[in-house]
Design an enzyme around this catalytic site. Structure first.
Site, PDB file in Angstrom:
ATOM      1  CB  SER A 151      -0.939   0.019   1.215  1.00 51.45           C
ATOM      2  OG  SER A 151      -1.835  -1.059   1.142  1.00 51.45           O
ATOM      3  CE  LYS A 152       1.130   3.721   5.049  1.00 48.12           C
ATOM      4  NZ  LYS A 152       1.478   4.029   6.448  1.00 48.12           N
TER       5      LYS A 152
END
Length: 209
Positions: free
Chosen positions: A11-12
């Protein structure tokens, strides 16, 4: 020759999350490291080059392998459309963990779940078509042939998403049915039915109302 193709997403992109856990799970499932496609992006982000490349690499008879179902789709609608695309192309899906771990098209139960996704996609398309036709009929009854000219609405956009990318869809016929121009259509969706920026904004405005 069929192959196992893996997809992983964290997600990052700042290094706080890594792909190692997903890579290890995919390797244990038999996916060659050269056949793994990756993204470091939010699940809501439309532009995921790794997923785009992965979908292009898949061939008839291949199986797409993911760690968890939430690594694949942006939201339920996107996930249903992805699974429908895999079904149409005769590509399998295997989920290794989480609630979606029952999906493995090499098993009877997995094929059942896979079929449910395909049925949901068909159901959604049928509803969109029905609602759009009802709206156009209502517009014609009020004396507006084809509804507001050249205007894209959320209902029309969802129908365009479902129809575009299907080999049997004729863009000219679709535009005539929706009462929009080809230029308007491609402003909101690409030739495969993926949302462009204006399409995302239109649906976001609808969701906020």
């Amino acid at each position: 020759m069929t192959a196992l193709i893996g997809y992983a997403r964290v997600s990052k992109a700042d290094g706080s999350q890594v792909h190692d856990l997903q890579r290890d799970a995919l390797a244990q499932a038999g996916v060659d490291a050269n056949n793994v496609y990756e993204d470091a992006a939010s699940g809501k982000k439309e532009d995921r080059p790794g997923l785009t490349a992965c979908m292009k690499a898949l061939r008839r008879g291949d199986t797409l392998v993911v760690w968890k179902l939430d690594r694949l789709g942006r939201d339920l609608r996107h996930l249903v459309n992805l699974v429908d695309d895999l079904t149409q192309r005769h590509i399998g899906l295997k989920v290794l963990a989480g609630e979606g771990a029952s999906i493995d098209t090499s098993t009877a139960n997995g094929r059942l779940v896979f079929g449910i996704f395909a049925a949901l996609a068909e159901f959604e398309r049928a509803l969109i078509i029905e609602r759009t036709k009802a709206g156009l009929a209502a517009a014609r009854a009020r004396g507006r042939n084809g509804g507001a000219p050249f205007k894209m609405t959320p209902a029309k956009l969802r129908l365009a998403q479902a129809a575009m990318g299907k080999p049997e869809t004729k863009v000219a016929d679709l535009c005539a049915e929706l009462g929009i121009t080809r230029q308007t259509l491609y402003r909101f969706v690409d030739p495969k039915g993926a949302l462009r920026t204006d399409g995302e904004r239109l649906l976001m405005r609808k969701a906020k109302k």
